[in-house]
Design an enzyme around this catalytic site. Structure first.
Site, PDB file in Angstrom:
ATOM      1  N   LEU A  43       0.834  -1.154   0.003  1.00  0.00           N
ATOM      2  CA  LEU A  43       0.191  -0.036   0.113  1.00  0.00           C
ATOM      3  C   LEU A  43       0.903   1.173  -0.113  1.00  0.00           C
ATOM      4  O   LEU A  43       1.693   1.704   0.985  1.00  0.00           O
ATOM      5  CB  LEU A  43      -0.662   0.231   1.126  1.00  0.00           C
ATOM      6  CG  LEU A  43      -2.121  -0.902   1.205  1.00  0.00           C
ATOM      7  CD1 LEU A  43      -2.938  -0.814   2.789  1.00  0.00           C
ATOM      8  CD2 LEU A  43      -3.057  -0.497   0.024  1.00  0.00           C
ATOM      9  N   LEU A  85       3.044  -1.254   4.320  1.00  0.00           N
ATOM     10  CA  LEU A  85       2.459   0.019   4.349  1.00  0.00           C
ATOM     11  C   LEU A  85       3.914   0.893   4.045  1.00  0.00           C
ATOM     12  O   LEU A  85       4.875   1.161   4.967  1.00  0.00           O
ATOM     13  CB  LEU A  85       2.104   0.669   5.680  1.00  0.00           C
ATOM     14  CG  LEU A  85       0.999  -0.286   6.240  1.00  0.00           C
ATOM     15  CD1 LEU A  85       0.390   0.290   7.534  1.00  0.00           C
ATOM     16  CD2 LEU A  85      -0.254  -0.452   5.201  1.00  0.00           C
ATOM     17  N   ASP A  86       4.062   1.189   2.803  1.00  0.00           N
ATOM     18  CA  ASP A  86       5.150   1.660   2.454  1.00  0.00           C
ATOM     19  C   ASP A  86       5.405   3.239   2.820  1.00  0.00           C
ATOM     20  O   ASP A  86       4.583   4.023   2.656  1.00  0.00           O
ATOM     21  CB  ASP A  86       5.342   1.928   0.774  1.00  0.00           C
ATOM     22  CG  ASP A  86       6.242   2.574  -0.018  1.00  0.00           C
ATOM     23  OD1 ASP A  86       7.536   2.003   0.230  1.00  0.00           O
ATOM     24  OD2 ASP A  86       6.242   3.312  -0.584  1.00  0.00           O
ATOM     25  N   ALA A  87       6.668   3.590   3.229  1.00  0.00           N
ATOM     26  CA  ALA A  87       6.799   4.995   3.457  1.00  0.00           C
ATOM     27  C   ALA A  87       5.807   5.654   4.547  1.00  0.00           C
ATOM     28  O   ALA A  87       5.732   6.649   4.584  1.00  0.00           O
ATOM     29  CB  ALA A  87       7.089   5.730   2.430  1.00  0.00           C
ATOM     30  N   VAL A  88       5.490   4.913   5.421  1.00  0.00           N
ATOM     31  CA  VAL A  88       4.144   5.346   5.982  1.00  0.00           C
ATOM     32  C   VAL A  88       4.650   6.574   7.178  1.00  0.00           C
ATOM     33  O   VAL A  88       3.678   7.191   7.483  1.00  0.00           O
ATOM     34  CB  VAL A  88       3.437   4.109   6.842  1.00  0.00           C
ATOM     35  CG1 VAL A  88       4.436   3.708   8.174  1.00  0.00           C
ATOM     36  CG2 VAL A  88       2.157   4.502   7.552  1.00  0.00           C
TER      37      VAL A  88
END
Length: 586
Positions: free
Chosen positions: A145, A243-246
């Site tokens: 995501l 959760l990419d780069a959240v």
């Protein structure tokens, strides 16, 4: 309608409260509308979806490992790459791929798929949604995501240019005269990029570069957009969500704009939504930052289920290159105590570089500098980020893990295989879920050709393989790829039968203060397993030292290596260079 249990009712009350807290500047009517919309989507999914949930009793156990791959890491002319990948997994990666993390597969314009240009369509060469689902029939699927940004070609950006909704509200373009001087950067590129719109030029936030336009999470409707994407993912068999780069998703003037409280609250919302959709869903945070910040998404116990263990790759890399494991041992001995039902995602190689921020407070500057030099000698490069004072600082190492395992002597291949296997077995011995990167398993060296074509440093470690050529390599018993897979498949099969390696099983480091060896005890009493790693290119002798041993030893050779079935005398264990043994009682 499916009956909503009491726990989910509490979750839904929590959802409403979180929305009111995050979006306190919005009216009650606006928040009630968003809340009702979210709940309606959840209810519609439970009633109408063709997705049949098959829940595991536990999210993970000792048999779980993750294989990280791009959708097109393996390609065959005239065939969708997801189909090619599916067939290869079933033949060569079975025990290493209970979970398969397929890196971004949606249409994109750059950054290996992380500049998403469409939420509806996959890249044509990958295939379609059904091809993705076919992989989920035999593997747990993990997907990204990308919460922080979209491609500059995404429809929302085009709408922003025309001052149309929803793009106008979904793109983050803050007002003038705000204070961004304290923003923590992961890159050396400009924080803002100018877009020419029908209303004149506007500055948009670009954390990772001009082709990745940041999303406006100050707009509460963003939760609706991503809930719909999550449901699409679920419908095609995806259960684990990275959760990419959240940490970057929430921005406020005068702050670092990293890991702000409202970013954590948004993760809590995602957790509530996933809990209502799937009993055994998993949220995994990816934050290349110092350990305390990284673990902040696990410690509340109502945010992520798992976090990438970012200190692990650089610590293992430094230890294996220098044969000096003192910092690694000290760090393992200080392993964090995590809340129930959470764990760590343990890895060495990945599609990104080897992050260096996690070394802050763990390794001094001279040793970090020496690590960079050692990797540059092996063909690696160093990427930088920009500090608030304008200086650039090393941010990650860009090198293939296989190339990083080279020897510094005239014979670069000396002990390369042994080093590589040790690093993967060490990952498998630690508390958590182990992950493997497909190009690393295939002994992929630095991909100079791809890097020279794109100029992107991370492409050194993102080799693509033509199926026919790869199969000839895999079928050659003398190839490094064949040897790697044969050894690690066996090790994962062994691990899968040992409850001592369950992510929740107790762990103790028995080698604190030593540089030459790493000894990890999993489990307790006579059922304990001792993972012993010789970190040097010398043969060494070691006497197992554990308080439980004297009461359990009744003869000299009552321990065996689970990896080879060889018997050992615990008082005098002989280890070849970079050898690993998993000792247990007969």
């Amino acid at each position: 309608m499916k009956q909503i249990d009491s726990e989910k009712k509490l979750d839904r009350l929590k959802l409403c409260k979180l929305l009111r807290t995050i979006y306190s500047n919005n009216t009650t009517e606006e928040i009630n509308f968003i809340s009702n919309q979210l709940l309606q989507i959840l209810d519609d999914f439970s009633v109408k979806s063709a997705y049949k949930e098959i829940s595991d009793k536990e999210r993970w156990n000792e048999s779980h490992s993750v294989l990280i791959t791009y959708a097109d890491s393996i390609y065959k002319n005239g065939e969708s790459t997801l189909i090619t990948l599916r067939d290869l997994l079933s033949k060569h990666f079975v025990s290493l791929s209970k979970v398969v993390h397929i890196l971004p597969f949606l249409k994109s314009t750059s950054d290996g798929g992380f500049a998403v240009s469409s939420y509806e369509h996959l890249e044509d060469k990958f295939g379609g949604w059904d091809d993705l689902k076919s992989i989920s029939e035999n593997h747990v699927l993990m997907a990204d995501l990308v919460l922080n940004h979209i491609s500059s070609s995404h429809p929302w950006v085009q709408q922003f240019i025309k001052s149309q909704e929803p793009g106008l509200s979904n793109v983050f373009s803050p007002g003038q005269n705000l204070d961004w001087s304290n923003v923590v950067r992961p890159r050396s590129s400009s924080l803002f990029s100018q877009i020419n719109t029908e209303d004149g030029p506007k500055q948009v936030w670009t954390t990772f570069g001009p082709d990745q336009i940041d999303l406006n999470w100050h707009n509460p409707k963003m939760a609706l957009e991503f809930l719909n994407l999550i449901i699409t993912y679920l419908s095609y068999g995806i259960k684990w969500f990275r959760l990419d780069a959240v940490g970057f998703i929430w921005k406020e003037s005068g702050t670092t704009c990293l890991h702000l409280p409202k970013a954590h609250s948004i993760v809590k919302i995602l957790r509530v939504l996933l809990n209502n959709l799937l009993e055994d869903g998993v949220l995994i945070t990816e934050t290349n930052v110092p350990q305390k910040e990284n673990l902040s998404y696990l410690t509340p116990n109502d945010e992520a289920h798992m976090a990438y263990n970012f200190p692990l790759p650089p610590l293992i890399l430094e230890a294996i290159i220098t044969s000096r494991a003192d910092i690694l041992n000290s760090w393992i001995c200080d392993w964090p105590i995590l809340p129930k039902n959470t764990t760590l995602f343990n890895f060495t190689a990945s599609h990104d570089g080897v992050g260096l921020r996690a070394l802050e407070g763990l390794m001094n500057e001279q040793r970090i500098k020496d690590l960079l030099i050692n990797c540059e000698k092996r063909g690696g490069l160093v990427s930088h980020r920009r500090l608030t004072n304008g200086e650039d600082k090393p941010y990650e190492l860009n090198i293939s893990w296989w190339s990083a395992m080279e020897d510094s002597s005239r014979d670069s291949n000396r002990f390369q295989f042994e080093r590589f296997i040790l690093t993967q077995l060490l990952v498998m011995s630690l508390k958590g879920v182990p992950a493997f990167y497909l190009p690393a398993l295939l002994a992929s060296g630095n991909d100079i050709k791809s890097f020279s074509m794109t100029g992107q440093r991370r492409d050194l470690n993102r080799e693509k393989f033509k199926l026919d050529n790869l199969l000839s390599v895999l079928n050659n018993p003398e190839s490094n790829a064949n040897k790697n897979l044969k050894y690690l498949r066996n090790a994962m099969n062994v691990r899968s039968k040992l409850k001592q390696f369950h992510p929740y099983s107790r762990m103790k480091c028995l080698s604190n203060g030593r540089s030459d060896i790493v000894v990890i005890k999993r489990g307790k009493g006579y059922k304990a397993v001792f993972a012993i790693h010789n970190m040097t290119d010398n043969k060494i002798n070691y006497q197992l030292n554990d308080n439980d041993l004297p009461d359990m030893i009744d003869n000299d050779f009552n321990m065996r290596d689970f990896l080879t079935s060889n018997k050992y005398n615990w008082k005098n264990i002989s280890l070849d260079p970079f050898q690993v043994i998993w000792l247990g009682f007969l």
